[in-house]
Design an enzyme around this catalytic site. Structure first.
Site, PDB file in Angstrom:
ATOM      1  N   GLY A  44     -59.745 108.504  31.103  1.00 59.47           N
ATOM      2  CA  GLY A  44     -58.291 108.353  31.085  1.00 59.47           C
ATOM      3  C   GLY A  44     -57.642 108.389  32.450  1.00 59.47           C
ATOM      4  O   GLY A  44     -56.424 108.239  32.573  1.00 59.47           O
ATOM      5  N   SER A 115     -69.241 109.064  35.818  1.00 54.25           N
ATOM      6  CA  SER A 115     -70.234 109.570  36.784  1.00 54.25           C
ATOM      7  C   SER A 115     -69.846 110.958  37.293  1.00 54.25           C
ATOM      8  O   SER A 115     -69.516 111.118  38.470  1.00 54.25           O
ATOM      9  CB  SER A 115     -70.481 108.582  37.924  1.00 54.25           C
ATOM     10  OG  SER A 115     -69.321 107.991  38.428  1.00 54.25           O
TER      11      SER A 115
HETATM   12  P1  ADP Z   1     -60.663 105.398  32.268  1.00 49.45           P
HETATM   13  O1  ADP Z   1     -61.314 104.048  32.379  1.00 49.45           O
HETATM   14  O2  ADP Z   1     -60.669 106.144  33.562  1.00 49.45           O
HETATM   15  O3  ADP Z   1     -61.162 106.203  31.128  1.00 49.45           O
HETATM   16  P2  ADP Z   1     -58.385 103.899  31.314  1.00 49.45           P
HETATM   17  O4  ADP Z   1     -58.170 102.851  32.334  1.00 49.45           O
HETATM   18  O5  ADP Z   1     -59.094 103.539  30.041  1.00 49.45           O
HETATM   19  O6  ADP Z   1     -59.091 105.162  32.003  1.00 49.45           O
HETATM   20  O7  ADP Z   1     -56.984 104.545  30.887  1.00 49.45           O
HETATM   21  C1  ADP Z   1     -55.984 104.880  31.831  1.00 49.45           C
HETATM   22  C2  ADP Z   1     -54.623 104.924  31.116  1.00 49.45           C
HETATM   23  O8  ADP Z   1     -53.634 105.386  32.031  1.00 49.45           O
HETATM   24  C3  ADP Z   1     -54.177 103.546  30.647  1.00 49.45           C
HETATM   25  O9  ADP Z   1     -53.520 103.681  29.408  1.00 49.45           O
HETATM   26  C4  ADP Z   1     -53.190 103.126  31.732  1.00 49.45           C
HETATM   27  O10 ADP Z   1     -52.219 102.232  31.242  1.00 49.45           O
HETATM   28  C5  ADP Z   1     -52.561 104.456  32.121  1.00 49.45           C
HETATM   29  N1  ADP Z   1     -52.051 104.497  33.492  1.00 49.45           N
HETATM   30  C6  ADP Z   1     -50.841 104.958  33.876  1.00 49.45           C
HETATM   31  N2  ADP Z   1     -50.676 104.870  35.211  1.00 49.45           N
HETATM   32  C7  ADP Z   1     -51.814 104.333  35.705  1.00 49.45           C
HETATM   33  C8  ADP Z   1     -52.244 103.999  37.011  1.00 49.45           C
HETATM   34  N3  ADP Z   1     -51.465 104.173  38.094  1.00 49.45           N
HETATM   35  N4  ADP Z   1     -53.481 103.472  37.152  1.00 49.45           N
HETATM   36  C9  ADP Z   1     -54.273 103.294  36.076  1.00 49.45           C
HETATM   37  N5  ADP Z   1     -53.932 103.582  34.818  1.00 49.45           N
HETATM   38  C10 ADP Z   1     -52.693 104.110  34.612  1.00 49.45           C
END
Ligand code: ADP
Length: 215
Positions: A44, A115
Site C-alpha cells: 500500500g 522485499s
Molecule cells: P503497493 O504496490 O506498494 O502495495 P499500491 O500502488 O497497490 O501499493 O497502492 C498505493 C495506493 O496509494 C493506491 O491506491 C494509490 O492511489 C494511493 N496513493 C496515494 N498517494 C500516492 C502516491 N503519492 N504515490 C503512490 N500511490 C499513492
C-alpha cells in the site's frame, strides 16, 4: 543458500560466451543505460502505482522500460515458490537475475516487490551492483493501513493472513536508499517527477549523433 553470493552453477559444463553487442552500443542507441530500479516498501505504500505510472512516463519519453511486479512474477517464474523464508529469498534472487538480464539488454527494469528483508536486497545489490538502484517507496504503516487498497491489512488484523509485512512480519527499511519517495507527502505527479529526475541523472547518456556504421 548464501544469498550474499552468486550461486555457482550446478553443472560443471557451463562456460561464458561473449556477446558481440557491447553495453555501450546499446546505451548509445537508446540514449540511456540499462538499470534496475528496485522499489521497496510496505504493502500500500505505492510501489505498483508508481511503477506503472513511471513505466508509462518513461515509455512516452522514448525509454526502454519494463515493470516486474510481484503478483505477475509469482504466477510464472516463481509459481513453484510460497512465502516461507527460503522461498522468499529464492523469489528475490530470481527477480534480481531477471532484472539484471533486462538491464544488460539495455532496458530499465522497475521491480515492485515489498522485499522486506535488507539482506535479500543487499544480496541483489552485491551481485548486480553496477545496475542496482534501491528506491524506498515510503509511507508510514498507519497511512498504508488506512489506504488498505486490497483489504489485506484488515484481513491481517483479523488474523486471516499470517506473516503479513508490517503487522505480523517485519519490514526492514533501507538504511542508505539511492532515492526516497514519501508517498504520504507528495502526490503521484511529484513522485513521478522526482523519479524522472533521478533517472536522468543516473542513467541518461547522449545518443549517437548519427547511426554508426556497425560491422
Ligand atoms: P503497493 O504496490 O506498494 O502495495 P499500491 O500502488 O497497490 O501499493 O497502492 C498505493 C495506493 O496509494 C493506491 O491506491 C494509490 O492511489 C494511493 N496513493 C496515494 N498517494 C500516492 C502516491 N503519492 N504515490 C503512490 N500511490 C499513492
Amino acid at each position: 543458500l548464501n544469498d550474499r553470493e552468486q550461486l555457482a552453477p550446478k553443472s560443471a559444463n557451463v562456460t561464458t560466451v561473449s556477446h558481440r553487442v557491447a553495453a555501450d552500443e546499446r546505451s548509445v542507441r537508446n540514449g540511456h543505460e540499462g538499470g534496475i530500479l528496485w522499489f521497496t516498501g510496505l504493502s500500500g505504500a505505492g510501489k505498483s502505482t508508481l511503477a506503472m505510472e513511471l513505466e508509462r512516463a518513461l515509455f512516452i519519453n522514448g525509454y526502454q522500460v519494463y515493470v516486474l511486479d510481484g503478483d505477475n512474477i509469482r504466477q510464472g517464474l516463481s509459481a513453484d515458490l510460497g512465502f516461507s523464508p527460503e522461498d522468499r529469498v529464492e523469489n528475490i534472487r530470481r527477480v534480481g537475475e531477471v532484472a539484471s538480464l533486462f538491464a544488460e539488454a539495455g532496458v530499465i527494469a522497475i521491480t515492485a516487490f515489498i522485499s522486506p528483508y535488507r539482506a535479500d536486497r543487499e544480496g541483489v545489490r552485491a551481485v548486480h551492483a553496477q545496475h542496482f538502484h534501491e528506491i524506498f517507496i515510503n509511507a508510514p504503516l498507519d497511512v498504508c493501513e488506512a489506504r488498505d487498497v486490497k483489504g489485506l491489512y484488515s484481513r491481517a488484523r483479523r488474523g486471516e493472513i499470517k506473516e503479513f509485512t508490517g503487522i505480523s512480519a517485519p519490514y526492514e527499511p533501507p538504511v542508505a536508499a539511492d532515492l526516497v519517495i514519501p508517498t504520504h507527502l507528495w502526490p503521484v505527479d511529484r513522485c513521478i517527477a522526482e523519479l524522472m529526475t533521478f533517472i536522468n541523472q543516473r542513467l541518461s547518456r547522449p545518443r549517437a549523433p548519427q547511426r554508426a556504421r556497425l560491422a
